[in-house]
Motif scaffolding. Structure first.
Motif, PDB file in Angstrom:
ATOM      1  N   ASN A 560      44.586  -9.621  -8.652  1.00 12.08           N
ATOM      2  CA  ASN A 560      44.369 -10.048  -7.265  1.00 12.08           C
ATOM      3  C   ASN A 560      45.674  -9.884  -6.486  1.00 12.08           C
ATOM      4  N   PRO A 561      45.616  -9.282  -5.296  1.00 12.97           N
ATOM      5  CA  PRO A 561      46.857  -9.031  -4.539  1.00 12.97           C
ATOM      6  C   PRO A 561      47.605 -10.288  -4.123  1.00 12.97           C
ATOM      7  N   ASP A 562      46.953 -11.450  -4.128  1.00  9.69           N
ATOM      8  CA  ASP A 562      47.641 -12.690  -3.744  1.00  9.69           C
ATOM      9  C   ASP A 562      48.546 -13.221  -4.851  1.00  9.69           C
ATOM     10  N   VAL A 563      48.267 -12.867  -6.095  1.00  6.89           N
ATOM     11  CA  VAL A 563      49.001 -13.420  -7.226  1.00  6.89           C
ATOM     12  C   VAL A 563      50.485 -13.076  -7.133  1.00  6.89           C
ATOM     13  N   GLY A 564      51.317 -14.103  -7.312  1.00  6.49           N
ATOM     14  CA  GLY A 564      52.764 -13.924  -7.257  1.00  6.49           C
ATOM     15  C   GLY A 564      53.377 -14.192  -5.895  1.00  6.49           C
ATOM     16  N   HIS A 565      52.558 -14.235  -4.842  1.00  7.42           N
ATOM     17  CA  HIS A 565      53.056 -14.544  -3.503  1.00  7.42           C
ATOM     18  C   HIS A 565      53.168 -16.059  -3.315  1.00  7.42           C
ATOM     19  N   SER A 566      53.931 -16.475  -2.321  1.00  6.96           N
ATOM     20  CA  SER A 566      53.959 -17.877  -1.934  1.00  6.96           C
ATOM     21  C   SER A 566      52.688 -18.227  -1.165  1.00  6.96           C
ATOM     22  N   ALA A 567      52.365 -19.536  -1.132  1.00  3.06           N
ATOM     23  CA  ALA A 567      51.102 -20.004  -0.557  1.00  3.06           C
ATOM     24  C   ALA A 567      51.288 -20.478   0.877  1.00  3.06           C
ATOM     25  N   ARG A 568      50.365 -20.065   1.754  1.00  2.00           N
ATOM     26  CA  ARG A 568      50.394 -20.450   3.169  1.00  2.00           C
ATOM     27  C   ARG A 568      49.086 -21.153   3.531  1.00  2.00           C
ATOM     28  N   LEU A 569      49.176 -22.280   4.201  1.00  2.00           N
ATOM     29  CA  LEU A 569      48.020 -23.103   4.532  1.00  2.00           C
ATOM     30  C   LEU A 569      46.967 -22.328   5.323  1.00  2.00           C
ATOM     31  N   ASP A 570      45.724 -22.395   4.864  1.00  2.00           N
ATOM     32  CA  ASP A 570      44.568 -21.866   5.587  1.00  2.00           C
ATOM     33  C   ASP A 570      43.621 -23.039   5.830  1.00  2.00           C
ATOM     34  N   MET A 571      43.696 -23.617   7.007  1.00  2.00           N
ATOM     35  CA  MET A 571      42.973 -24.851   7.297  1.00  2.00           C
ATOM     36  C   MET A 571      41.460 -24.645   7.316  1.00  2.00           C
ATOM     37  N   GLN A 572      41.014 -23.525   7.855  1.00  2.00           N
ATOM     38  CA  GLN A 572      39.576 -23.283   7.952  1.00  2.00           C
ATOM     39  C   GLN A 572      38.944 -23.067   6.583  1.00  2.00           C
TER      40      GLN A 572
END
Length: 586
Positions: A560-572
């Motif tokens: 998954n392309p998200d793996v290894g990145h830092s996390a950013r809040l997605d409120m929706q």
């Protein structure tokens, strides 16, 4: 000589007119009298705008008897019985006008702050208390008894207590720091004493305020967290005709000193009407400040500021009409630093708060920034830090034992340092499911990328970072204003990212109150967007803003392309997962 009688009535009339024009406000409320009284508790209120007309004091919407209220100019003293009353909002009404509501807690924890003559500079150049310390008594001992025995032995006096943490405040017979340190050393070696806590100045985050025109307005900064999308989703999905979602009221505690009820953002919260247009609405309780752009007003504004009024925009107030009516309690206990913050937190948890917003933190003297320079703000000596660490440990142990459903949302800090090492930062370095740590980002200069692209935002250079940070949120918000459409400053820092997360956590709990703190963390991490480059899980360095997203947080997809990145809040997306979780957490 004859001119004086002519001018005196005019000046007197102007004075009375000015007093009448000043709105009635509660500027301060605190325990007074015998702080250790088990039943009848006394509270002192400092007021502004009180006239000679009759005044009514209401607690939980019901007037207190006149015999329980003593008046002295702009001060009131009220006596409340724990057997006859319960904690709740207290406000005044005079000539038909209500004051701001403040939260009166009967939970009983309270500590004293030192006066100007009771502090001194220590060897690190920090302001410290000379004769007030707190003893953390071993949990298998009767705290009140041991504290009193030690007070008698050393000629001290027990003056405050956080009884659920077995912590008692003593006023020592010390006149300088040498005498204090000698007594601290002796008290610390006593059988039954776990630790001695000393105080060093206050505990607010002194965030960076900026009028830099390059910073984007709230709406654009918050677009990075899908703020408006989340409000729109809640307003449409919760009352949906086909499958409406029942909601549960949630109480949020904000550890701040005060907020300005004269600001356009907060005028709607005077009094405590539980409904507006027949529906529950957000309510705010707190002491009144004299300026609209203070730290407490800005932090609270992210949660509860009125929309399209002036300055800030509140997430929870945006849910009014569809939501259950959130309660936001702004409370600091006293000005006694970290110990007061913990005393206030204990009271609020015992009064039913599910989410605590801690937009504060401190660094140890000698803590280094990621570039190697020393952190030069919000620092405390090693002696103070060791006491604070023990006090915070007792708090989280008590929380896990007695209130496992409560979550603390804490700012990572703005020292360009590390948030997760206890030799650097408290309280964010604690590792517990009930502490959620928030870093900050700001909008990048790129307009050619989608919102969910990692390059849409950049790490704010001042934000503390490392794998202890759970998620990042937008750092920059507008301050509140006295008048609508007034020119306002932009305030930036992790203090203002934190209530964005606390607010969405409260909204999630209103949808599914059965979620545990560890499940809330997982939900926010699974719903998160990304920020920055992929770091392949190498040891923490200056570039990692949060703990890297794991394959388990992306349905175990290793590629998954998200793996290894830092996390950013997605409120929706977080709210959408909360709705879906209702059928899973049963």
């Amino acid at each position: 000589m004859r001119a004086a009688p002519l001018f005196a009535p005019v000046l007197l009339g102007l004075s009375l007119w000015a007093n009448a024009a000043e709105p009635l406000r509660v500027a301060h409320l605190a325990r007074c009298g015998d702080l250790l009284a088990p039943d009848a508790q006394q509270f002192c209120l400092n007021l502004r705008g009180l006239t000679d007309a009759p005044v009514e004091v209401l607690l939980n919407g019901k007037p207190l008897p006149a015999s329980a209220v003593r008046r002295d100019g702009q001060r009131l003293q009220v006596e409340v019985s724990r057997k006859a009353q319960r904690s709740g909002p207290l406000w005044l009404e005079q000539n038909g006008a209500p004051s701001n509501p403040v939260w009166l807690s009967l939970a009983g924890s309270h500590v004293l702050a030192a006066g100007p003559a009771e502090v001194a500079k220590n060897m690190d150049g920090l302001t410290t208390y000379v004769d007030l310390v707190s003893l953390i008594i071993e949990e298998d001992s009767e705290g009140a008894v041991v504290a009193q025995q030690l007070a008698d032995k050393y000629g001290a006096k027990v003056v405050g207590a956080i009884a659920p943490l077995n912590t008692y405040q003593l006023r020592l017979p010390a006149h300088n720091l040498m005498e204090r340190d000698a007594l601290v050393l002796r008290l610390g070696s006593e059988v039954g004493v776990d630790a001695v806590v000393i105080e060093e100045s206050s505990a607010e985050e002194n965030e960076v305020s900026s009028t830099d025109q390059r910073l984007r307005p709230n709406a654009d900064e918050w677009a990075a967290n899908r703020f408006l999308d989340a409000v729109n989703y809640y307003q449409r999905r919760i009352p949906a005709k086909n499958a409406p979602i029942p909601t549960t009221a949630v109480r949020i505690g904000v550890i701040e000193r005060d907020l300005d009820f004269d600001a356009a953002d907060f005028q709607q919260y005077l009094g405590t009407a539980k409904t507006r247009n027949g529906k529950p609405h957000t309510r705010v309780y707190g002491r009144d400040a004299t300026r609209p752009d203070g730290h407490g007003s800005t932090v609270t504004g992210v949660l509860a500021a009125a929309w399209d009024k002036g300055g800030n925009t509140g997430f929870l107030s945006g849910l009014d009409g569809a939501g259950p009516g959130f309660e936001v309690i702004v409370e600091r206990n006293s000005d006694a630093g970290i110990t007061a913050n913990i005393a206030a937190s204990v009271n609020l948890v015992e009064d039913g708060v599910r989410i605590l917003n801690w937009s504060w933190g401190i660094h140890r003297v000698g803590a280094r920034k990621v570039d190697g320079e020393e952190v030069d703000s919000l620092v405390r000596s090693g002696l103070a830090m060791s006491g604070y660490e023990e006090l915070l440990e007792e708090f989280f142990l008590w929380l896990r034992r007695e209130h496992p459903d409560v979550l603390v949302v804490n700012s990572a800090g703005n020292g360009s340092s590390f948030s997760g090492a206890d030799e650097y930062r408290l309280p964010s370095s604690f590792v517990t499911d009930q502490l959620f740590v928030v870093g900050s980002h700001q909008r990048s200069e790129r307009d050619d990328v989608a919102i969910d692209d990692p390059a849409y935002v950049v790490k704010r250079s001042s934000s503390n970072s490392d794998t202890r940070v759970d998620i990042s949120a937008a750092a920059c918000v507008h301050a509140s204003t006295l008048k609508p459409d007034e020119q306002v400053e932009t305030h930036c820092g992790t203090s203002y990212a934190t209530p964005l997360v606390a607010g969405v956590m409260a909204a999630i709990l209103s949808i599914n109150p059965e979620l545990r703190p560890d499940q809330l963390r997982m939900l926010l991490r699974r719903s998160a967007m990304t920020i920055g480059e992929e770091y392949d899980f190498e040891p923490t360095d200056a570039e990692d803003l949060t703990a890297p997203i794991l394959p388990s947080e992306r349905n175990f997809e290793l590629n998954n392309p998200d793996v290894g990145h830092s996390a950013r809040l997605d409120m929706q997306k977080a709210l959408d997962l909360a709705v879906k979780s209702r059928s899973r957490v049963r």
